[in-house]
Design an enzyme around this catalytic site. Sequence first.
Site, PDB file in Angstrom:
ATOM      1  N   ASN A  73      -3.135   8.513   4.268  1.00  0.00           N
ATOM      2  CA  ASN A  73      -1.943   7.889   4.670  1.00  0.00           C
ATOM      3  C   ASN A  73      -2.110   7.969   6.168  1.00  0.00           C
ATOM      4  O   ASN A  73      -0.965   7.528   6.910  1.00  0.00           O
ATOM      5  CB  ASN A  73      -0.816   8.644   4.160  1.00  0.00           C
ATOM      6  CG  ASN A  73      -0.642   8.546   2.755  1.00  0.00           C
ATOM      7  OD1 ASN A  73      -0.755   7.398   2.072  1.00  0.00           O
ATOM      8  ND2 ASN A  73      -0.244   9.648   2.180  1.00  0.00           N
ATOM      9  N   ARG A 129       0.974  -1.312   0.082  1.00  0.00           N
ATOM     10  CA  ARG A 129      -0.177  -0.144   0.042  1.00  0.00           C
ATOM     11  C   ARG A 129       0.724   1.382   0.098  1.00  0.00           C
ATOM     12  O   ARG A 129       0.551   2.260  -0.772  1.00  0.00           O
ATOM     13  CB  ARG A 129      -0.792   0.014   1.321  1.00  0.00           C
ATOM     14  CG  ARG A 129      -1.785   1.031   1.193  1.00  0.00           C
ATOM     15  CD  ARG A 129      -2.897   0.730   2.441  1.00  0.00           C
ATOM     16  NE  ARG A 129      -3.592   2.010   2.738  1.00  0.00           N
ATOM     17  CZ  ARG A 129      -3.891   2.762   3.898  1.00  0.00           C
ATOM     18  NH1 ARG A 129      -3.256   2.136   5.034  1.00  0.00           N
ATOM     19  NH2 ARG A 129      -4.828   3.765   3.931  1.00  0.00           N
ATOM     20  N   HIS A 167      -6.121  -6.204  -2.360  1.00  0.00           N
ATOM     21  CA  HIS A 167      -7.068  -6.118  -1.226  1.00  0.00           C
ATOM     22  C   HIS A 167      -7.202  -7.446  -0.732  1.00  0.00           C
ATOM     23  O   HIS A 167      -7.943  -7.616   0.240  1.00  0.00           O
ATOM     24  CB  HIS A 167      -8.441  -5.444  -1.795  1.00  0.00           C
ATOM     25  CG  HIS A 167      -8.255  -3.929  -1.844  1.00  0.00           C
ATOM     26  ND1 HIS A 167      -9.477  -3.088  -2.190  1.00  0.00           N
ATOM     27  CD2 HIS A 167      -7.209  -3.055  -1.644  1.00  0.00           C
ATOM     28  CE1 HIS A 167      -8.921  -1.927  -2.341  1.00  0.00           C
ATOM     29  NE2 HIS A 167      -7.783  -1.755  -1.869  1.00  0.00           N
ATOM     30  N   HIS A 181       0.672   4.153  -2.677  1.00  0.00           N
ATOM     31  CA  HIS A 181       0.384   5.580  -2.250  1.00  0.00           C
ATOM     32  C   HIS A 181       1.525   6.439  -2.657  1.00  0.00           C
ATOM     33  O   HIS A 181       1.443   7.682  -2.944  1.00  0.00           O
ATOM     34  CB  HIS A 181       0.100   5.604  -0.871  1.00  0.00           C
ATOM     35  CG  HIS A 181      -1.258   4.982  -0.313  1.00  0.00           C
ATOM     36  ND1 HIS A 181      -1.967   5.823   0.561  1.00  0.00           N
ATOM     37  CD2 HIS A 181      -2.007   4.219  -1.036  1.00  0.00           C
ATOM     38  CE1 HIS A 181      -3.205   5.161   0.727  1.00  0.00           C
ATOM     39  NE2 HIS A 181      -3.121   4.282  -0.298  1.00  0.00           N
TER      40      HIS A 181
END
Length: 327
Positions: free
Chosen positions: A94, A63, A192, A67
């Site tokens: 975040n 992740r 996910h 990001h």
Amino acid sequence: MKRLNVAVAVAVTVLLMGMLESSEAQLQMNFYAKSCPRAEKIISDHINNHIHNGPSLAAPLIRMHFHDCFVRGCDGSVLINSTSGNAERDSTPNLTLRGFGFVERIKTLLEAVCPKTVSCADIIALTARDAVVATGGPSWRVPTGRRDGRISNSNEALNNIPPPTSNFTTLQRLFANQGLNLKDLVVLSGAHTIGVSHCSSMNTRLYNFSTTVKQDPSLDSEYATILKTKKCKSLNDNSTILEMDPGSRSSFDLSYYRLVLKRRGLFQSDSALTTNSATLKMINDLVNGPEDKFFKAFAKSMEKMGRVKVKTGSSGVIRTKCSVAGS
């Protein structure tokens, strides 16, 4: 005529120099083979020595890579601390990000062996791959040579990272802004399949979906009831942990897509993937195919994402401390 020949020669020279610089500036496999030959092994060893004590860290690390790449490209700017509270890591997308200390410890190990050589951006990219592999997930090529940025802005993170409340139009736009297509959207959403989230990321689907409907009609009603009674018991619950792929959160597999088709994807953005005929077909093709097909597609899109707007060559810097912009 002589002046013309000189002008042509200069133009050709400039063009060749530009092509050379462009070629030298590209990412490449084993970029640190000469400057820091043990770099990638130091990273993979650290992952293998620690990930089994904290297997849940694999999801936050992938992740973090995602990001980072969606804001100013893959330049390590997500790691920067700000005394004014205005860095990417201070932005809403975040606030639940983990793994900063883990990446910084790897950076310290590398600085001890090869000072000012290995970028924080490359550490993020390699760590994400190695963490997924260590937990039984797919591997992918990670060409290196990224350099670090020194600008980190919370508003840019808020505007560029797809929120869990995204509809299909928003997802398509934000991915397209990074040069990623619908197939990338579908297969990268497959991340996910591991990890957890919090009620704060989906509470509105249960209690405050719209002015006319309290509960998101696209969410399976039985699943919604389970979440309301056993997990997110109120709209104000911001801390309860939720599995993004219940019962399979530690396995990198196709279970996530099966849940999405059953209207049991946790986020509104998960459900949004079924509202477009092209992405819905992609999901069905993945679910009805071998797991290896998903792994290969995921690997291809991860390598593609890892190249988004990278700084190479003379662009960017090599930060000596990942959390400090001016290091």
